[in-house]
Scaffold this motif. Structure first.
Motif, PDB file in Angstrom:
ATOM      1  N   UNK A  89      10.616  27.172  51.422  1.00  0.00           N
ATOM      2  CA  UNK A  89      11.800  26.378  51.747  1.00  0.00           C
ATOM      3  C   UNK A  89      13.073  27.177  51.498  1.00  0.00           C
ATOM      4  N   UNK A  90      13.100  27.909  50.384  1.00  0.00           N
ATOM      5  CA  UNK A  90      14.284  28.703  50.065  1.00  0.00           C
ATOM      6  C   UNK A  90      14.515  29.794  51.102  1.00  0.00           C
ATOM      7  N   UNK A  91      13.469  30.510  51.463  1.00  0.00           N
ATOM      8  CA  UNK A  91      13.629  31.612  52.407  1.00  0.00           C
ATOM      9  C   UNK A  91      14.088  31.095  53.764  1.00  0.00           C
ATOM     10  N   UNK A  92      13.554  29.952  54.180  1.00  0.00           N
ATOM     11  CA  UNK A  92      13.986  29.365  55.444  1.00  0.00           C
ATOM     12  C   UNK A  92      15.435  28.900  55.335  1.00  0.00           C
ATOM     13  N   UNK A  93      15.801  28.399  54.157  1.00  0.00           N
ATOM     14  CA  UNK A  93      17.195  28.027  53.930  1.00  0.00           C
ATOM     15  C   UNK A  93      18.123  29.226  54.002  1.00  0.00           C
ATOM     16  N   UNK A  94      17.681  30.355  53.447  1.00  0.00           N
ATOM     17  CA  UNK A  94      18.493  31.572  53.518  1.00  0.00           C
ATOM     18  C   UNK A  94      18.711  31.988  54.969  1.00  0.00           C
ATOM     19  N   UNK A  95      17.656  31.967  55.756  1.00  0.00           N
ATOM     20  CA  UNK A  95      17.782  32.383  57.148  1.00  0.00           C
ATOM     21  C   UNK A  95      18.708  31.453  57.921  1.00  0.00           C
TER      22      UNK A  95
ATOM     23  N   UNK B   8      14.898  22.518  58.843  1.00  0.00           N
ATOM     24  CA  UNK B   8      14.088  23.450  58.053  1.00  0.00           C
ATOM     25  C   UNK B   8      12.624  23.036  58.087  1.00  0.00           C
ATOM     26  N   UNK B   9      12.381  21.730  57.981  1.00  0.00           N
ATOM     27  CA  UNK B   9      11.002  21.230  58.031  1.00  0.00           C
ATOM     28  C   UNK B   9      10.344  21.585  59.362  1.00  0.00           C
ATOM     29  N   UNK B  10      11.093  21.456  60.461  1.00  0.00           N
ATOM     30  CA  UNK B  10      10.532  21.797  61.768  1.00  0.00           C
ATOM     31  C   UNK B  10      10.170  23.274  61.841  1.00  0.00           C
ATOM     32  N   UNK B  11      11.048  24.118  61.294  1.00  0.00           N
ATOM     33  CA  UNK B  11      10.765  25.554  61.316  1.00  0.00           C
ATOM     34  C   UNK B  11       9.510  25.890  60.522  1.00  0.00           C
ATOM     35  N   UNK B  12       9.301  25.160  59.435  1.00  0.00           N
ATOM     36  CA  UNK B  12       8.144  25.413  58.575  1.00  0.00           C
ATOM     37  C   UNK B  12       6.903  24.657  59.044  1.00  0.00           C
ATOM     38  N   UNK B  13       7.081  23.793  60.063  1.00  0.00           N
ATOM     39  CA  UNK B  13       5.993  22.949  60.545  1.00  0.00           C
ATOM     40  C   UNK B  13       5.458  22.059  59.420  1.00  0.00           C
ATOM     41  N   UNK B  14       6.399  21.493  58.662  1.00  0.00           N
ATOM     42  CA  UNK B  14       6.070  20.600  57.553  1.00  0.00           C
ATOM     43  C   UNK B  14       6.813  19.291  57.729  1.00  0.00           C
TER      44      UNK B  14
ATOM     45  N   UNK C  53      22.153  32.734  59.623  1.00  0.00           N
ATOM     46  CA  UNK C  53      22.255  32.672  61.086  1.00  0.00           C
ATOM     47  C   UNK C  53      23.218  31.596  61.583  1.00  0.00           C
ATOM     48  N   UNK C  54      23.358  30.498  60.826  1.00  0.00           N
ATOM     49  CA  UNK C  54      24.172  29.393  61.324  1.00  0.00           C
ATOM     50  C   UNK C  54      25.210  28.855  60.372  1.00  0.00           C
ATOM     51  N   UNK C  55      25.320  29.434  59.184  1.00  0.00           N
ATOM     52  CA  UNK C  55      26.271  28.927  58.207  1.00  0.00           C
ATOM     53  C   UNK C  55      25.717  27.747  57.441  1.00  0.00           C
ATOM     54  N   UNK C  56      26.467  27.271  56.467  1.00  0.00           N
ATOM     55  CA  UNK C  56      25.967  26.227  55.568  1.00  0.00           C
ATOM     56  C   UNK C  56      25.654  24.936  56.312  1.00  0.00           C
ATOM     57  N   UNK C  57      26.358  24.639  57.383  1.00  0.00           N
ATOM     58  CA  UNK C  57      26.088  23.406  58.140  1.00  0.00           C
ATOM     59  C   UNK C  57      24.713  23.424  58.792  1.00  0.00           C
ATOM     60  N   UNK C  58      24.123  24.606  58.934  1.00  0.00           N
ATOM     61  CA  UNK C  58      22.782  24.715  59.516  1.00  0.00           C
ATOM     62  C   UNK C  58      21.685  24.483  58.489  1.00  0.00           C
ATOM     63  N   UNK C  59      22.050  24.427  57.217  1.00  0.00           N
ATOM     64  CA  UNK C  59      21.059  24.221  56.159  1.00  0.00           C
ATOM     65  C   UNK C  59      20.847  22.718  55.986  1.00  0.00           C
ATOM     66  N   UNK C  60      19.939  22.172  56.788  1.00  0.00           N
ATOM     67  CA  UNK C  60      19.630  20.747  56.761  1.00  0.00           C
ATOM     68  C   UNK C  60      18.122  20.566  56.684  1.00  0.00           C
ATOM     69  N   UNK C  61      17.722  19.523  56.006  1.00  0.00           N
ATOM     70  CA  UNK C  61      16.309  19.362  55.661  1.00  0.00           C
ATOM     71  C   UNK C  61      15.412  19.266  56.894  1.00  0.00           C
TER      72      UNK C  61
END
Length: 213
Positions: free
Chosen positions: A19-25, A40-46, A29-37
């Motif tokens: 979760x942290x590493x996906x949050x970093x990316x 991130x879940x979709x990217x991790x397939x969770x 790539x998109x700034x803090x507004x892109x850090x949304x749960x």
């Protein structure tokens, strides 16, 4: 939640590190507004609920990202300023190698500085990191015989130049940057590096930049 998180590090819930590493990316790539749960879940397939095994809420994730930013930037820079060197020039080369080898995460630094423009608390953390980094550089130069005032001015010259590279997203071929290093070192420290010191520096930077070569 916190007790369960301690034992649920892998499997269908993912992991805290994932979760942290996906949050970093997302932050890079998109700034803090892109850090949304949910994204991130979709990217991790969770599932979204998996997130809450590791973090109380989005704010907890953002706090963890800031703590990790310091570990990926301030800590390696401070360590580089304390590394063994045979001369003042080589001590400076250790610091420059930190930036050029990727030990200092420049992309994350840019993202956090952009975030700080929107958030006073993050801005305060950035200001604290700036002072810690400057203090490390001043201390390094003073250990090599410079008085406090000269060490401070030279430390600021070093640091503001390097942060300028990051803030301006300056693009240079590694070969070009390396060719400029001896002159930078002499400007920063008042001492020209020896050929053997430059050779060690170039070898170290190229090795880290091309680990499979």
């Amino acid at each position: 939640m916190k007790n369960r998180a301690a034992t649920a590090e892998t499997g269908w819930r993912g992991s805290r590190e994932g979760w942290l590493e996906t949050g970093y990316q997302a932050l890079i790539e998109g700034g803090v507004d892109a850090v949304k749960i949910q994204p991130l879940a979709r990217q991790l397939n969770l599932s979204r609920t998996s997130f809450y095994w590791f973090f109380e809420d989005r704010e907890a994730l953002l706090r963890a990202l800031i703590e990790g930013w310091e570990g990926r930037t301030t800590e390696p820079l401070v360590a580089a300023a304390q590394d063994y060197a045979e001369s003042r020039a080589e001590a400076m080369l250790n610091v420059l190698a930190c930036f050029l080898s990727g030990s200092f995460d420049s992309r994350l630094e840019f993202a956090v500085r952009s975030w700080a423009l929107q958030d006073e608390q993050v801005g305060a953390r950035v200001a604290g990191a700036d002072e810690a980094r400057l203090s490390a550089l001043r201390g390094m130069l003073m250990r090599w015989g410079l008085d406090a005032q000269e060490a401070d001015v030279r430390a600021r010259t070093i640091y503001l130049t390097q942060i300028g590279y990051i803030s301006m997203r300056a693009q240079e071929e590694l070969e070009t940057r390396l060719a400029r290093i001896p002159t930078y070192v002499e400007i920063y420290t008042g001492q020209a590096p020896q050929k053997r010191e430059i050779a060690r520096f170039n070898a170290a930077v190229n090795r880290k930049a091309n680990p499979k070569a």
